[in-house]
Write an enzyme that holds these catalytic residues in place. Structure first.
Site, PDB file in Angstrom:
ATOM      1  N   LYS A   1       0.820  -1.191   0.000  1.00 57.03           N
ATOM      2  CA  LYS A   1       0.000   0.000   0.000  1.00 57.03           C
ATOM      3  C   LYS A   1       0.859   1.247   0.000  1.00 57.03           C
ATOM      4  O   LYS A   1       0.392   2.354  -0.239  1.00 57.03           O
ATOM      5  CB  LYS A   1      -0.877   0.023   1.268  1.00 57.03           C
ATOM      6  CG  LYS A   1      -1.625  -1.252   1.531  1.00 57.03           C
ATOM      7  CD  LYS A   1      -2.423  -1.132   2.859  1.00 57.03           C
ATOM      8  CE  LYS A   1      -3.130  -2.405   3.179  1.00 57.03           C
ATOM      9  NZ  LYS A   1      -2.423  -3.206   4.207  1.00 57.03           N
TER      10      LYS A   1
ATOM     11  N   GLU B   1       7.542   2.568  -6.464  1.00 59.25           N
ATOM     12  CA  GLU B   1       7.765   1.996  -5.127  1.00 59.25           C
ATOM     13  C   GLU B   1       7.792   3.093  -4.070  1.00 59.25           C
ATOM     14  O   GLU B   1       8.084   4.246  -4.368  1.00 59.25           O
ATOM     15  CB  GLU B   1       9.120   1.265  -5.105  1.00 59.25           C
ATOM     16  CG  GLU B   1       9.014  -0.252  -5.238  1.00 59.25           C
ATOM     17  CD  GLU B   1       8.446  -0.924  -3.985  1.00 59.25           C
ATOM     18  OE1 GLU B   1       7.792  -0.277  -3.152  1.00 59.25           O
ATOM     19  OE2 GLU B   1       8.666  -2.141  -3.862  1.00 59.25           O
ATOM     20  N   ASP B   2       7.503   2.718  -2.831  1.00 56.22           N
ATOM     21  CA  ASP B   2       7.623   3.686  -1.735  1.00 56.22           C
ATOM     22  C   ASP B   2       9.082   3.827  -1.301  1.00 56.22           C
ATOM     23  O   ASP B   2       9.586   4.929  -1.171  1.00 56.22           O
ATOM     24  CB  ASP B   2       6.720   3.295  -0.553  1.00 56.22           C
ATOM     25  CG  ASP B   2       6.930   1.870  -0.044  1.00 56.22           C
ATOM     26  OD1 ASP B   2       7.712   1.103  -0.654  1.00 56.22           O
ATOM     27  OD2 ASP B   2       6.298   1.513   0.962  1.00 56.22           O
TER      28      ASP B   2
ATOM     29  N   ASP C   1      15.070  -0.637  -0.103  1.00 51.16           N
ATOM     30  CA  ASP C   1      15.966  -0.806   1.035  1.00 51.16           C
ATOM     31  C   ASP C   1      17.031  -1.834   0.648  1.00 51.16           C
ATOM     32  O   ASP C   1      17.989  -1.508  -0.028  1.00 51.16           O
ATOM     33  CB  ASP C   1      15.116  -1.230   2.229  1.00 51.16           C
ATOM     34  CG  ASP C   1      15.876  -1.264   3.533  1.00 51.16           C
ATOM     35  OD1 ASP C   1      16.629  -0.315   3.797  1.00 51.16           O
ATOM     36  OD2 ASP C   1      15.713  -2.231   4.296  1.00 51.16           O
TER      37      ASP C   1
ATOM     38  N   PHE D   1      14.615   4.376  10.278  1.00 48.24           N
ATOM     39  CA  PHE D   1      13.266   3.974   9.893  1.00 48.24           C
ATOM     40  C   PHE D   1      12.382   5.204   9.770  1.00 48.24           C
ATOM     41  O   PHE D   1      12.350   6.036  10.668  1.00 48.24           O
ATOM     42  CB  PHE D   1      12.683   3.002  10.916  1.00 48.24           C
ATOM     43  CG  PHE D   1      11.480   2.268  10.400  1.00 48.24           C
ATOM     44  CD1 PHE D   1      11.627   1.096   9.682  1.00 48.24           C
ATOM     45  CD2 PHE D   1      10.204   2.774  10.611  1.00 48.24           C
ATOM     46  CE1 PHE D   1      10.521   0.427   9.180  1.00 48.24           C
ATOM     47  CE2 PHE D   1       9.090   2.111  10.112  1.00 48.24           C
ATOM     48  CZ  PHE D   1       9.251   0.935   9.401  1.00 48.24           C
TER      49      PHE D   1
ATOM     50  N   ARG E   1       0.677   6.290   7.687  1.00 48.72           N
ATOM     51  CA  ARG E   1       0.731   6.450   6.229  1.00 48.72           C
ATOM     52  C   ARG E   1       0.158   7.797   5.795  1.00 48.72           C
ATOM     53  O   ARG E   1       0.545   8.345   4.774  1.00 48.72           O
ATOM     54  CB  ARG E   1      -0.097   5.356   5.530  1.00 48.72           C
ATOM     55  CG  ARG E   1       0.473   3.951   5.674  1.00 48.72           C
ATOM     56  CD  ARG E   1      -0.261   3.022   4.711  1.00 48.72           C
ATOM     57  NE  ARG E   1      -0.083   1.610   5.032  1.00 48.72           N
ATOM     58  CZ  ARG E   1       0.932   0.861   4.626  1.00 48.72           C
ATOM     59  NH1 ARG E   1       1.901   1.400   3.919  1.00 48.72           N
ATOM     60  NH2 ARG E   1       1.008  -0.414   4.941  1.00 48.72           N
TER      61      ARG E   1
HETATM   62  P1  IMP Z   1      13.464  -4.302   0.570  1.00 46.94           P
HETATM   63  O1  IMP Z   1      13.030  -5.581  -0.060  1.00 46.94           O
HETATM   64  O2  IMP Z   1      14.393  -4.518   1.716  1.00 46.94           O
HETATM   65  O3  IMP Z   1      14.012  -3.284  -0.401  1.00 46.94           O
HETATM   66  O4  IMP Z   1      12.149  -3.798   1.271  1.00 46.94           O
HETATM   67  C1  IMP Z   1      11.511  -2.649   1.036  1.00 46.94           C
HETATM   68  C2  IMP Z   1      10.203  -2.694   1.768  1.00 46.94           C
HETATM   69  O5  IMP Z   1      10.388  -2.669   3.195  1.00 46.94           O
HETATM   70  C3  IMP Z   1       9.454  -1.445   1.436  1.00 46.94           C
HETATM   71  O6  IMP Z   1       8.611  -1.631   0.326  1.00 46.94           O
HETATM   72  C4  IMP Z   1       8.696  -1.140   2.719  1.00 46.94           C
HETATM   73  O7  IMP Z   1       7.464  -1.806   2.716  1.00 46.94           O
HETATM   74  C5  IMP Z   1       9.554  -1.705   3.824  1.00 46.94           C
HETATM   75  N1  IMP Z   1      10.402  -0.660   4.454  1.00 46.94           N
HETATM   76  C6  IMP Z   1      11.765  -0.585   4.403  1.00 46.94           C
HETATM   77  N2  IMP Z   1      12.216   0.476   5.086  1.00 46.94           N
HETATM   78  C7  IMP Z   1      11.138   1.103   5.590  1.00 46.94           C
HETATM   79  C8  IMP Z   1      10.976   2.308   6.405  1.00 46.94           C
HETATM   80  O8  IMP Z   1      11.919   3.022   6.796  1.00 46.94           O
HETATM   81  N3  IMP Z   1       9.684   2.631   6.720  1.00 46.94           N
HETATM   82  C9  IMP Z   1       8.612   1.906   6.313  1.00 46.94           C
HETATM   83  N4  IMP Z   1       8.720   0.781   5.557  1.00 46.94           N
HETATM   84  C10 IMP Z   1       9.971   0.379   5.202  1.00 46.94           C
HETATM   85 MG    MG Z   2       6.525  -1.667   0.188  1.00 38.79          MG
END
Ligand code: IMP
Ligand code: MG
Length: 181
Positions: A46, A102-103, A106, A155, A168
């Site tokens: 979301k 993407e949001d 990471d 975070f 959100r």
């Molecule tokens: P990745 O697979 O490690 O790149 O994961 C990314 C996902 O982790 C994002 O789509 C978010 O849903 C969640 N995420 C990673 N860091 C944060 C943060 O600082 N705040 C909120 N959600 C996060």
């Molecule tokens: Mg996400």
């Protein structure tokens, strides 16, 4: 909502005004790159919804919007990166110019999975636009064409990003106090 009214927040990283002006820049860049070729924006539910709608309102290139939902979880060894599509796209992307929105990227595991999955559906092109990029934690290298902001290793919540599904709806991005995350 004023961030002083949310005691769990440490500080604001990007204000509503900063986000709005950066999104306008990004939309102009996208318009220049696609030169009127119709676009398909795909949002990852979301978290990306707030960013996607703000971005879409400033893009002048004709566009369609679709969403997919994912669930990610750690396997037994605790390693991240197990991702599954929980809600698929409504329509085919075959032959389309797709921009995956993407949001936050990471480690990159989620994005790698999504790119592999979407590439298998034969789009004409497939690029990535992320609201936030925490490059310092990247494990899997993934191509990101457009990014709004790079962020430090903290975070964050707001503008779509959540902590346990909360925050959100904040109009800005803020760092959560360490005891909360
Ligand atoms: P990745 O697979 O490690 O790149 O994961 C990314 C996902 O982790 C994002 O789509 C978010 O849903 C969640 N995420 C990673 N860091 C944060 C943060 O600082 N705040 C909120 N959600 C996060
Ligand atoms: Mg996400």
């Amino acid at each position: 909502m004023n961030h002083a009214a949310v005691p769990e927040l440490e500080r604001v990283l990007f204000s509503e005004e900063q986000i709005e002006s950066r999104i306008r820049e990004l939309a102009a860049e996208i318009d220049r790159d696609y030169q009127g070729r119709p676009l398909k924006l795909i949002g990852v539910l979301k978290g990306s919804v707030f960013f996607l709608t703000a971005l879409a309102r400033h893009i002048e290139t004709p566009l369609k919007i679709d969403f997919l939902g994912i669930s990610s979880f750690s396997d037994k060894s605790g390693s991240p990166g197990v991702v599954r599509i929980a809600k698929d796209l409504d329509e085919s992307i075959e032959g389309e110019d797709v921009l995956l929105v993407e949001d936050i990227v990471d480690t990159g595991f989620t994005l790698r999975y999504l790119l592999q999955n979407l590439a298998g559906r034969a789009p004409n092109s497939l690029s990535v636009c992320t609201f936030l990029d925490r490059r310092s934690r990247r494990i899997v290298q993934t191509p990101i064409k457009y990014r709004c902001f790079e962020i430090p290793d903290r975070f964050v919540v707001g503008f779509g990003l959540d902590y346990q599904q909360l925050y959100r709806n904040l109009g800005y991005v803020a760092v959560l106090k360490p005891e909360r995350s």
